[in-house]
Design a protein around this motif. Structure first.
Motif, PDB file in Angstrom:
ATOM      1  N   GLU A 165       0.830  -1.201   0.000  1.00  0.00           N
ATOM      2  CA  GLU A 165       0.000   0.000   0.000  1.00  0.00           C
ATOM      3  C   GLU A 165       0.866   1.253   0.000  1.00  0.00           C
ATOM      4  OE1 GLU A 165      -3.137  -0.129  -0.604  1.00  0.00           O
ATOM      5  OE2 GLU A 165      -3.037  -2.308  -0.588  1.00  0.00           O
ATOM      6  N   GLU A 166       1.987   1.214   0.718  1.00  0.00           N
ATOM      7  CA  GLU A 166       2.897   2.355   0.706  1.00  0.00           C
ATOM      8  C   GLU A 166       3.560   2.510  -0.663  1.00  0.00           C
ATOM      9  OE1 GLU A 166       5.687   2.221   3.872  1.00  0.00           O
ATOM     10  OE2 GLU A 166       4.182   1.907   5.441  1.00  0.00           O
ATOM     11  N   ILE A 167       3.835   1.392  -1.305  1.00  0.00           N
ATOM     12  CA  ILE A 167       4.432   1.449  -2.643  1.00  0.00           C
ATOM     13  C   ILE A 167       3.486   2.125  -3.622  1.00  0.00           C
ATOM     14  CG2 ILE A 167       5.175   0.032  -4.607  1.00  0.00           C
ATOM     15  CD1 ILE A 167       6.295  -1.962  -2.608  1.00  0.00           C
ATOM     16  N   PHE A 168       2.197   1.791  -3.543  1.00  0.00           N
ATOM     17  CA  PHE A 168       1.232   2.380  -4.472  1.00  0.00           C
ATOM     18  C   PHE A 168       1.164   3.902  -4.301  1.00  0.00           C
ATOM     19  CE2 PHE A 168      -1.073  -1.883  -3.805  1.00  0.00           C
ATOM     20  CZ  PHE A 168      -0.204  -2.509  -4.692  1.00  0.00           C
ATOM     21  N   GLU A 169       1.155   4.358  -3.058  1.00  0.00           N
ATOM     22  CA  GLU A 169       1.127   5.800  -2.818  1.00  0.00           C
ATOM     23  C   GLU A 169       2.412   6.452  -3.298  1.00  0.00           C
ATOM     24  OE1 GLU A 169      -1.262   7.749  -1.830  1.00  0.00           O
ATOM     25  OE2 GLU A 169      -2.680   6.067  -1.649  1.00  0.00           O
ATOM     26  N   ALA A 170       3.552   5.781  -3.100  1.00  0.00           N
ATOM     27  CA  ALA A 170       4.826   6.329  -3.565  1.00  0.00           C
ATOM     28  C   ALA A 170       4.855   6.411  -5.089  1.00  0.00           C
ATOM     29  CB  ALA A 170       5.980   5.467  -3.058  1.00  0.00           C
ATOM     30  N   CYS A 171       4.183   5.489  -5.761  1.00  0.00           N
ATOM     31  CA  CYS A 171       4.096   5.554  -7.224  1.00  0.00           C
ATOM     32  C   CYS A 171       3.395   6.834  -7.666  1.00  0.00           C
ATOM     33  CB  CYS A 171       3.348   4.337  -7.762  1.00  0.00           C
ATOM     34  SG  CYS A 171       4.260   2.778  -7.643  1.00  0.00           S
ATOM     35  N   LEU A 172       2.325   7.209  -6.989  1.00  0.00           N
ATOM     36  CA  LEU A 172       1.611   8.436  -7.337  1.00  0.00           C
ATOM     37  C   LEU A 172       2.454   9.667  -6.999  1.00  0.00           C
ATOM     38  CD1 LEU A 172      -2.085   7.663  -6.360  1.00  0.00           C
ATOM     39  CD2 LEU A 172      -0.919   7.358  -8.542  1.00  0.00           C
ATOM     40  N   ASP A 173       3.319   9.562  -5.960  1.00  0.00           N
ATOM     41  CA  ASP A 173       4.257  10.665  -5.686  1.00  0.00           C
ATOM     42  C   ASP A 173       5.161  10.898  -6.893  1.00  0.00           C
ATOM     43  OD1 ASP A 173       3.216  10.967  -3.143  1.00  0.00           O
ATOM     44  OD2 ASP A 173       4.763   9.732  -2.180  1.00  0.00           O
ATOM     45  N   SER A 174       5.628   9.801  -7.493  1.00  0.00           N
ATOM     46  CA  SER A 174       6.500   9.922  -8.664  1.00  0.00           C
ATOM     47  C   SER A 174       5.753  10.507  -9.850  1.00  0.00           C
ATOM     48  CB  SER A 174       7.078   8.548  -9.022  1.00  0.00           C
ATOM     49  OG  SER A 174       7.830   8.017  -7.949  1.00  0.00           O
ATOM     50  N   VAL A 175       4.508  10.090 -10.028  1.00  0.00           N
ATOM     51  CA  VAL A 175       3.706  10.652 -11.123  1.00  0.00           C
ATOM     52  C   VAL A 175       3.554  12.154 -10.937  1.00  0.00           C
ATOM     53  CG1 VAL A 175       1.437  10.644 -12.223  1.00  0.00           C
ATOM     54  CG2 VAL A 175       2.484   8.488 -11.504  1.00  0.00           C
ATOM     55  N   GLU A 176       3.321  12.582  -9.691  1.00  0.00           N
ATOM     56  CA  GLU A 176       3.094  14.004  -9.418  1.00  0.00           C
ATOM     57  C   GLU A 176       4.319  14.837  -9.734  1.00  0.00           C
ATOM     58  OE1 GLU A 176       0.950  16.651  -5.926  1.00  0.00           O
ATOM     59  OE2 GLU A 176       1.495  14.568  -5.551  1.00  0.00           O
ATOM     60  N   LYS A 177       5.527  14.271  -9.574  1.00  0.00           N
ATOM     61  CA  LYS A 177       6.749  15.005  -9.900  1.00  0.00           C
ATOM     62  C   LYS A 177       6.941  15.168 -11.395  1.00  0.00           C
ATOM     63  CE  LYS A 177       9.161  13.314  -5.771  1.00  0.00           C
ATOM     64  NZ  LYS A 177      10.264  12.453  -5.267  1.00  0.00           N
ATOM     65  N   LEU A 178       6.306  14.304 -12.158  1.00  0.00           N
ATOM     66  CA  LEU A 178       6.575  14.252 -13.597  1.00  0.00           C
ATOM     67  C   LEU A 178       5.444  14.828 -14.443  1.00  0.00           C
ATOM     68  CD1 LEU A 178       8.964  13.109 -15.229  1.00  0.00           C
ATOM     69  CD2 LEU A 178       7.612  11.060 -15.612  1.00  0.00           C
ATOM     70  N   VAL A 179       4.202  14.655 -13.999  1.00  0.00           N
ATOM     71  CA  VAL A 179       3.041  15.046 -14.797  1.00  0.00           C
ATOM     72  C   VAL A 179       2.068  15.816 -13.904  1.00  0.00           C
ATOM     73  CG1 VAL A 179       1.072  14.224 -16.147  1.00  0.00           C
ATOM     74  CG2 VAL A 179       3.263  13.041 -16.309  1.00  0.00           C
ATOM     75  N   PRO A 180       1.704  17.040 -14.250  1.00  0.00           N
ATOM     76  CA  PRO A 180       0.688  17.748 -13.463  1.00  0.00           C
ATOM     77  C   PRO A 180      -0.681  17.082 -13.660  1.00  0.00           C
ATOM     78  CG  PRO A 180       1.209  18.976 -15.456  1.00  0.00           C
ATOM     79  CD  PRO A 180       2.184  17.830 -15.406  1.00  0.00           C
ATOM     80  N   PHE A 181      -1.449  16.983 -12.594  1.00  0.00           N
ATOM     81  CA  PHE A 181      -2.768  16.350 -12.734  1.00  0.00           C
ATOM     82  C   PHE A 181      -3.741  16.915 -11.709  1.00  0.00           C
ATOM     83  CE2 PHE A 181      -0.344  13.431  -9.927  1.00  0.00           C
ATOM     84  CZ  PHE A 181      -1.167  13.424  -8.808  1.00  0.00           C
TER      85      PHE A 181
END
Length: 558
Positions: A165-181
């Motif tokens: 579950e922590e990995i999934f949230e960390a994945c979205l952290d990475s998305v946020e650094k790369l793509v505005p949403f």
């Protein structure tokens, strides 16, 4: 034209009702005349949903005029969220709800479901295949870019172990650094191929909107291993029927496969309503590359958890096996004037069969043979508890029926009705050579008397621990000189080789255990045991035994 007037159509214009029914997008033509709508499969528009009545509504088309009318449905009919009473005019883009199913009135000018063909630039959709993603990754490695910084930050994350579950949230952290949403989510495929939402992040005015993804797009991403860019979700037919897109004013969306270099395990999704920050091909390439890296991380984390679970289970099995070896007597001594042999062979590391031989202070002997329903650690734990209960109660109970009753009451307190033990409990009085026994749902042992007669010690009660409140009865049999008692678990008589079709052949159907023992009754009891196990092994022809096998043979000397 007044607002309440129905829109006029040119006669050559196709008019359709389109919407998501179940999990697929369906479309129906609306011809001239009357179109019947409801749950019945015999109607023009069949909507197999429980909120829809069998005969729900009707749409009437006359030239360029359309009306919809409810025909007495249980949950009513609405147009654009307003329940109608009587005939109601329809115009393009109207949303008509029949119970919980919403369809949209569209014309041929608006494509229902554009095809997502390879290397095709559509008006609202751009698709990037896996080869192009790899080429983009190579280009990124040659440049100093935002992607490089994100990959640098990912280093520690990729090697650190943490809960999924922590990995999934960390994945979205990475998305946020790369793509505005405004909204982003991660979905993973389950064993059936369905995509389950595992993490989501909403911002601003979209934080309270339900996330509804296009099944067409998700399935395209999964099946074709391609990433998709939707430039204008408001005008894309695959999004028009989703309230979250309409209310949230979602303008641009990205969908990328979580591909771990072996298979697609899920999808990454991001969208935005900012016109000034609409997505382009560069955003798609970056998200696609990031999705590949994150998929490898998720797969490795899954494999590590599986490996750790296997190690934990193996440790539990070894512990249970050690406990069982400690509790089971390897070579129990026989009563004076008797021969005794007992053997238990589990089909796995731990077993659900049990036996025990106990000498009471008054000189009597207790013999126990049982079979716990099921296999593995759970059955082994129940077997251990049953043996501990027998040993604790043996000296407290004068009769075997009292022992079984109290053991039954104890087990009913800590087991459910699916966990129980069939058990044969016998007490041998050496002074009178009398066997008092309780057969709690177990296979009937046989007593081969010296005069050639055979006595079957049939069931005297239900399995132990099955249902609270059940009672048990006892029986008695004499053991004359030269008589031989044989008790076993069904792992012997029901030994079989698995077959693909039909019922398997059982060892007990080919050879009668009673006949085998009868033909060998003059042999030492250990020789009889060896012969029975050898015959079962020959019957299995090298195959593994499907169940635990236990055998107890007791003979009074002549």
């Amino acid at each position: 034209m007044t607002p309440c007037e129905p829109r006029r159509y040119r006669l050559h214009m196709d008019i359709k009702l389109s919407g998501i029914v179940g999990e697929s997008l369906q479309t129906w033509d609306i011809p001239e005349g009357k179109t019947l709508i409801g749950r019945s499969s015999e109607l023009d528009v069949s909507l197999p949903d429980r909120s829809v009545s069998r005969h729900h509504a009707a749409v009437r088309r006359q030239g360029d005029t359309l009306h919809v009318e409810d025909v007495g449905s249980r949950n009513g009919t609405s147009v654009n969220g307003v329940r109608i009473h009587g005939p109601h005019p329809l115009k393009p883009d109207d949303r008509v709800s029949f119970g919980n199913v919403t369809l949209r009135l569209v014309t041929e000018e608006r494509p229902i479901q554009p095809a997502l063909t390879e290397h095709t630039q559509l008006d609202s959709t751009f698709k990037l295949n896996w080869k192009e993603i790899q080429e983009a990754a190579a280009a990124e490695n040659r440049e100093t870019s935002e992607m490089f910084q994100v990959l640098t930050d990912l280093g520690e994350f990729l090697v650190r172990h943490q809960p999924q579950e922590e990995i999934f949230e960390a994945c979205l952290d990475s998305v946020e650094k790369l793509v505005p949403f405004q909204r982003a989510c991660l979905l993973l495929l389950d064993d059936t191929g369905s995509a389950d939402l595992r993490a989501a992040r909403f911002k601003g005015e979209n934080s309270n909107l339900e996330l509804a993804l296009s099944q067409t797009m998700v399935q395209t991403v999964i099946s074709e291993r391609a990433s998709l860019l939707v430039r204008d979700a408001q005008s894309d037919a695959r999004f028009q029927l989703q309230e979250s897109v309409i209310l949230g004013k979602i303008r641009s969306a990205l969908v990328a496969p979580l591909f771990d270099n072996t298979q697609v395990i899920g999808v990454l999704y991001a969208d935005t309503s900012e016109l000034t920050a609409a997505y382009d091909k560069e955003h798609l390439r970056r998200l696609a590359l990031l999705a590949n890296i994150l998929a490898v991380k998720i797969t490795n984390a899954r494999l590590l958890e599986v490996q750790r679970e296997k190690e934990r289970m193996q440790q539990e099995m070894e512990t249970a096996e050690h406990i069982q070896r400690t509790m089971l007597l390897s070579e129990p001594d026989p009563p004076e004037g008797y021969e005794l042999d007992v053997r238990l062979e589990p089909c796995t590391e731990v077993g659900g069969d049990l036996y025990d031989v106990i000498t009471l202070p008054d000189g009597r002997w207790v013999f126990v043979l049982g079979d716990v329903v099921g296999h593995g650690v759970g059955a082994a734990m129940l077997m251990t508890n049953a043996m501990a209960g027998v040993r604790a109660l043996a000296e407290l109970c004068d009769e075997p029926v009292e022992l079984v009753r109290r053991l039954h009451d104890q087990m009913c307190h800590f087991t459910d009705p699916t966990s129980y033990v069939t058990m044969f409990v016998a007490v041998l009085d050496l002074a009178e050579h009398r066997l008092d026994y309780v057969n709690a749902g177990h296979e009937a042992p046989v007593l081969l008397v010296s005069d050639g007669s055979v006595v079957h010690l049939k069931s005297t009660g239900p399995p132990v621990g099955l249902i609270p409140g059940l009672d048990f009865a006892a029986a008695t049999v004499a053991i004359p000189p030269g008589s031989l008692l044989c008790a076993w678990s069904d792992g012997i008589t029901e030994a079989h080789v698995p077959v693909e079709d039909g019922d398997p052949d059982l060892f007990g159907e080919h050879e009668s255990l009673e006949s085998i023992v009868g033909s060998l009754r003059d042999q030492p009891v250990k020789a009889i045991t060896n012969e029975i196990y050898d015959r079962v092994d020959n019957f299995l022809d090298g195959g593994s035994a499907p169940d635990d096998r236990t055998l107890l043979i007791l003979r009074r000397n002549a």
